[in-house]
Design a protein around this motif. Structure first.
Motif, PDB file in Angstrom:
ATOM      1  N   GLU A   1       0.757  -1.296  -0.031  1.00 22.95           N
ATOM      2  CA  GLU A   1       0.036   0.006  -0.110  1.00 22.95           C
ATOM      3  C   GLU A   1       0.718   1.272   0.230  1.00 22.95           C
ATOM      4  O   GLU A   1       1.842   1.301   0.643  1.00 22.95           O
TER       5      GLU A   1
ATOM      6  N   ARG B   1      -4.396   6.927   0.732  1.00 29.21           N
ATOM      7  CA  ARG B   1      -4.018   5.704  -0.069  1.00 29.21           C
ATOM      8  C   ARG B   1      -4.020   5.653  -1.268  1.00 29.21           C
ATOM      9  O   ARG B   1      -5.268   5.785  -1.891  1.00 29.21           O
TER      10      ARG B   1
ATOM     11  N   PRO C   1      -4.352  -2.429  -1.446  1.00 29.23           N
ATOM     12  CA  PRO C   1      -3.454  -3.293  -1.456  1.00 29.23           C
ATOM     13  C   PRO C   1      -3.281  -4.160  -2.700  1.00 29.23           C
ATOM     14  O   PRO C   1      -4.162  -4.426  -3.493  1.00 29.23           O
TER      15      PRO C   1
ATOM     16  N   ARG D   1       2.550  -0.317   3.772  1.00 26.74           N
ATOM     17  CA  ARG D   1       2.505  -1.737   4.208  1.00 26.74           C
ATOM     18  C   ARG D   1       2.950  -2.627   3.162  1.00 26.74           C
ATOM     19  O   ARG D   1       3.227  -2.209   2.119  1.00 26.74           O
TER      20      ARG D   1
ATOM     21  N   ARG E   1       5.635  -5.362   1.180  1.00 27.36           N
ATOM     22  CA  ARG E   1       6.952  -5.264   0.812  1.00 27.36           C
ATOM     23  C   ARG E   1       7.037  -5.849  -0.717  1.00 27.36           C
ATOM     24  O   ARG E   1       6.371  -6.484  -1.298  1.00 27.36           O
TER      25      ARG E   1
END
Ligand SMILES: Nc1ncnc2c1ncn2[C@@H]1O[C@H](COP(=O)(O)OP(=O)(O)OP(=O)(O)O)[C@@H](O)[C@H]1O
Length: 278
Positions: A9, A16, A20, A56, A58
């Motif tokens: 994210e 945002r 995600p 958030r 990786r």
């Protein structure tokens, strides 16, 4: 897996703007990312390159968290063509392309010059080396930037590791011959074992050249599939909010798309200027 994006994210200005999002890119694949303006395409590829840190999740490159790789380690594994590149100094074309080798103190002058020349030849700019970058046309400058990326990446596979090219709108200033030329270079790179991910606005080019298309919409993945089934699904019409006619001149693997204006009156085919309708 060469690149793994794991539930990332991206947050900017308290909002945002991506995620995600999860996806994986394997060796020998050309993936295009398409979607409307503001969908998050550049944000996604900037996160893939390690330039943007996710709030958030990786990104892993060859299994290692990209955030933990030093710039020199990143530079030998992935090369990035950003959406816009400005060069403020009066560099020659040779100097701009050689910037790609800035960290490669292991290469001697002859090898560096050979790599620069090879990269310029690949983008059809042999003989441009001594010209000033700032005096080139927009399309020529874009091809110099691509040469810089090719020069940085070198061979598509080295030490059994596939290299990654990240191209953000690599054809935006190019004529049709050079658009096809650039995507042909990308295809050769993946056919030799490398990995390419490219943001493209031209859906026909994306469908014709990629193994896989990812459609972004409002920061998330709306579709992720091979071009044939993805186009057939109708997701592009939905996401772009425009009717499209899909042509299949070469079967599923090479579909072509035409916007469908038939409900909107004046179509190119019904132009009053056509002799047959005079
Ligand atoms: N630093 C930032 N601060 C606030 N908002 C941002 C920032 N960077 C990007 N955005 C917003 O995030 C969204 C996604 O931007 P992004 O540049 O990734 O879109 P895009 O899909 O590449 O668009 P385009 O097709 O127009 O190039 C946009 O709404 C943009 O305004």
């Amino acid at each position: 897996m060469v690149l793994a994006v794991e539930e990332i994210e991206i947050v900017a200005a308290g909002r945002r703007i991506l995620g995600p999002v999860s996806l994986e890119l394997g060796a020998g694949s050309l993936t295009t990312i398409v979607g409307p303006n503001g969908a998050g395409k550049s944000t996604l590829v900037r996160a893939m390159s390690g330039e943007l840190r996710p709030a958030r999740g990786r990104v892993r490159l060859h299994g290692r968290d990209i955030a933990g790789l030093a710039p020199a380690q990143l530079a030998t594994r992935r090369a990035v063509l950003p959406q816009a590149s400005t060069i403020a100094f009066p560099f020659t074309v040779n100097e701009v392309v050689a910037l790609a080798l800035g960290q490669r103190f292991d290469l001697d002058a002859a090898v560096r010059q050979r790599r620069v020349g090879k990269a310029l030849a690949a983008v059809d700019l042999s003989g441009f080396g001594d010209r000033l970058y700032q005096r080139l046309s927009g399309g020529e400058q874009q091809r110099v930037q691509l040469a810089r990326v090719l020069c940085q990446s070198g061979e598509p596979v080295e030490d059994a590791e596939a290299k990654l090219l990240i191209l953000d709108e690599p054809t935006s200033s190019l004529d049709i011959r050079h658009q096809v030329g650039v995507l042909t270079i990308a295809r050769r790179f993946v056919e030799a074992g490398g990995v390419v991910v490219a943001v493209l606005h031209d859906l026909n080019l994306a469908a014709a050249f990629s193994d896989r298309m990812i459609v972004l919409e409002a920061g998330t993945i709306a579709a992720d599939d091979a071009p044939g089934p993805l186009l057939a699904s109708g997701v592009l019409s939905k996401v772009f909010g425009i009717d499209m006619t899909i042509l299949h001149p070469g079967g599923w693997s090479r579909p072509a798309i035409l916007p469908d204006f038939s409900d909107h009156g004046d179509t190119p085919r019904k132009s009053r200027h056509l002799p047959s309708e005079a």
